[in-house]
Motif scaffolding. Structure first.
Motif, short mmCIF file in Angstrom:
data_model
loop_
_atom_site.label_atom_id
_atom_site.label_comp_id
_atom_site.label_asym_id
_atom_site.label_seq_id
_atom_site.Cartn_x
_atom_site.Cartn_y
_atom_site.Cartn_z
N TYR A 60 0.84 -1.21 0.00
CA TYR A 60 0.00 0.00 0.00
C TYR A 60 0.87 1.25 0.00
O TYR A 60 1.92 1.27 0.64
N SER A 91 -1.28 -1.17 -4.26
CA SER A 91 -2.37 -0.22 -4.04
C SER A 91 -1.82 1.18 -4.26
O SER A 91 -0.95 1.65 -3.51
N ASN A 95 -5.54 5.50 -3.12
CA ASN A 95 -6.54 4.44 -2.93
C ASN A 95 -7.05 4.42 -1.49
O ASN A 95 -8.21 4.10 -1.25
N SER A 327 -10.64 5.57 2.72
CA SER A 327 -10.46 4.90 1.43
C SER A 327 -11.29 5.60 0.37
O SER A 327 -12.18 6.40 0.67
N ASP A 430 -12.31 -1.38 -7.68
CA ASP A 430 -10.95 -1.75 -7.28
C ASP A 430 -9.86 -1.32 -8.27
O ASP A 430 -8.77 -1.89 -8.25
N PHE A 433 -6.15 -0.84 -7.34
CA PHE A 433 -5.31 -1.99 -6.97
C PHE A 433 -4.73 -2.54 -8.27
O PHE A 433 -5.48 -2.85 -9.20
#
Ligand code: MIC
Ligand code: SF4
Length: 641
Positions: A60, A91, A95, A327, A430, A433
């Motif tokens: 991340y 990520s 994000n 998020s 998503d 990602f």
């Protein structure tokens, strides 16, 4: 068995679940974030594997997204390309915060998760054994290696009743901190149980397990029940749900009872998460800044509640109010419901959905300011302003202060605090990602970008039998990793150890770097002398790695916290404790000192520190066979096969 024992025994690789003994477990999932991740991947690369072996590894980017100068962006490029080469889900910056995202998109009951971040226990909110560790331990787990830990004593927190309007999960964990404090809990795990569990939704449970890190426990876990199932189904992941509950005759080392109905709003006062007071006792104190977000309280549940409280009202003219969602899912849902607009209309500053203010890389308060935050740490200077007074509170208490400009009990605002229900489905998108194309994974030559900020990882040297040197610094109790290795403005040097080392103990002793490097260059060892609970707080291994680079050979403390203890050994620094705590007073900063017979001390667990006036100070050392090998070899990196 209790829930902890059930998950640990399913993952046990070596040892037995006898509290206090060393065990190792298989790790199903791993996470890193950018501030610890660059080192973790550099270390992973130096192990010579062609791909990650854990079932799932996610990288991340959430800590350093300010990007003043090229350094952060260089780190992001390195992390993106190294993820591609080795098969790690990446990520992208923007994000969201690792713990919030992992809970939403990957976490699964009954699994083990190892994260290069101390708030990894957030995953305990959905019934995972989720543990924070140093980057190198996570690198080993990514490579398929087991993770070593102490078989825990399990503390049961028995919840009864139901929270009243205006009181929420943060107030529960602040109550737990009031009871068990921030020290003395090394080697324990917390398991939540009782009728009250059912009344808490998953985001609330995750707030509670997140801040278990502040108690110093290895992790905290909730059972996995219908509430967990409903959350996972709403995230489109109902298939990963499984039930997890303690057997009726499960045993615990200690039981703490909390009646949720009796709780009232609380705050952690400056400068420790364990310094708890009720909002009633702080009522009326003027507030300068209110910041809502961080991995503790940035969920859709929290921010929707705040938005509804502020809807149609204006924040106090004297207060600077900021909101950092956890998020993209949270931001999108608030936006779609018009709540982002309501927040803007009320006078809130909308911040990026990252760690941001929590790690002190933005929104530093003004001199002497009173800042109310929903985050989990209020250590001195962490916000970037040493004189600021930071209080940790619930989103409801934060919103109340935003409206009134002073500490206000949300139950006394004169309106009902909106209650929240988990939606039947969350917004799922998503695209930030990056899943790896299996064809590029493990292919030699796949290009990894390394800008000039990415420096080599220094290795420690083999242990010698005696150290002669200086007590280069003497510090008191509860020294946090933020004291040792400041983050905030210095975060951008996380992948550049020679540069980052210049800031070791920057806010505690600005001369430390000069003194330590001069000693090292003269061939003298540097010793750190400390009080109780040394190394509280984050998992940042830089708090061991940079001192190692400056020639720190040993720590002599009254006690040391778990993650930091492991990090010191991983980087070849010997973590001694005083046999008699009173001996701490016999040492003055700058004293010359010597420790002989180190190799034997590894076996006997005893050594003698010789002070320059001839005094002998007995020291203790508690290391497993595995750790002995690491210390002899000069750290974990020198032993990994
Ligand atoms: C923190 O909250 O202190 C951090 C920044 O997330 C750290 C990790 C780090 O220092 O990079 C943590 O909690 O482990
Ligand atoms: Fe980020 Fe703060 Fe959570 Fe650490 S505690 S992961 S800095 S939001």
């Amino acid at each position: 068995m209790n829930v902890v024992e059930k998950i640990l025994s399913e993952h046990l690789v070596s040892g037995e679940l006898v509290p206090g003994t060393e065990i190792s477990i298989k790790i199903d999932q791993s996470i890193t974030q950018d501030a610890t991740g660059t080192m973790a991947y550099l270390q992973f690369e130096s192990m010579g594997l062609d791909r990650v072996k854990a079932d799932l590894a996610v990288s991340y980017v959430d800590h350093n997204t300010i990007q003043v100068g090229f350094e952060n962006a260089d780190d992001h490029d390195y992390l993106r390309t190294v993820a591609k080469k080795y098969g790690v889900v990446f990520s992208k910056p923007g994000n969201g915060i690792c713990h919030q995202l992992h809970l939403e998109r990957f976490g699964a009951p009954g699994k083990t998760l190892l994260g290069a971040d101390s708030h990894t226990p957030t995953g305990g909110g959905i019934g995972m054994i989720a543990i924070g560790a140093g980057g190198i331990d996570v690198a080993v787990a990514m490579g398929g290696g087991e993770f070593f830990l102490t078989a825990p004593k399990v503390i049961k927190v028995n919840l009864t009743g139901k929270l009243s309007n205006g009181v929420s999960a943060k107030d529960v964990i602040l109550k737990v901190l009031e009871i068990i404090s921030t020290k003395g809990n090394v080697g324990c795990m917390i398991e939540y149980a009782g009728e009250g569990v059912k009344t808490l939704d998953v985001p609330s449970r995750a707030t509670i397990t997140n801040m278990g890190a502040e108690c110093g426990v290895t992790t905290s876990v909730f059972p996995s029940d219908k509430v967990t199932k409903q959350f996972l189904e709403a995230q489109g992941r109902g298939d990963v749900w499984k039930e997890l509950k303690a057997d009726d005759d499960a045993e615990y080392a200690r039981v703490i009872d909390i009646d949720l109905s009796e709780l009232e709003p609380r705050a952690a006062c400056p400068h420790s998460p364990g310094n708890i007071a009720t909002i009633q006792s702080l009522k009326g104190t003027k507030v300068n800044q209110v910041l809502i977000g961080s991995c503790t309280n940035s969920s859709y549940r929290d921010l929707k509640t705040v938005a509804l409280m502020l809807k149609g009202r204006k924040v106090s003219p004297d207060v600077s109010v900021g909101i950092a969602p956890g998020s993209r899912q949270v931001v999108t849902m608030l936006a779609e419901e018009g709540l982002l607009g309501e927040l803007i209309a009320s006078g809130v500053r909308i911040l990026e959905n990252t760690c941001g203010f929590c790690i002190g890389n933005s929104m530093s308060p003004s001199t002497d300011a009173v800042s109310l935050r929903t985050s989990n740490r209020n250590f001195e200077a962490r916000s970037g302003t040493k004189s600021a007074q930071l209080y940790l509170v619930s989103p409801e208490t934060a919103a109340a202060a935003a409206l009134t400009g002073e500490f206000t009990d949300p139950r006394e605002l004169g309106f009902e605090i909106p209650t929240f229900e988990i939606p039947s489905s969350f917004e799922i998108e998503d695209s930030m990602f990056l899943y790896q194309d299996t064809k590029s994974v493990g292919v030699p030559g796949t290009e990894v970008l390394r800008g000039p900020n990415i420096a080599d990882v220094p290795k420690a040297v083999q242990l010698v039998d005696s150290f002669e040197g200086v007590a280069t610094i003497k510090v008191g109790d509860k020294i946090t990793t933020d004291h040792i290795m400041p983050a905030g403005a210095r975060l951008k040097y996380r992948s550049n150890i020679p540069e980052y080392s210049k800031y070791v103990f920057e806010n505690t002793d600005p001369e430390f770097y000069a003194n330590a490097s001069a000693n090292r260059d003269k061939g003298l060892a540097n010793f750190i002398v400390a009080g109780e609970s040394y190394g509280q707080g984050s998992s940042r291994e830089h708090a061991a790695l940079c001192p190692m680079y400056l020639g720190v050979k040993a720590l002599i403390a009254k006690s040391v916290e778990r993650i930091h203890y492991a990090n010191l050994i991983n980087f070849g620094i010997i973590p001694f404790v005083f046999e008699n705590d009173d001996d701490y007073d016999k040492i003055t900063q700058g004293d010359s000192m010597k420790i002989e017979g180190l190799l034997a001390a590894l076996d006997t667990g005893k050594a003698t520190l010789k002070l320059e006036d001839g005094t002998d100070v007995p020291l203790l050392l508690s290391v497993s066979e595995r750790q002995k090998g690491m210390l002899k070899a000069g750290g974990l990196l020198n032993t990994v096969k």
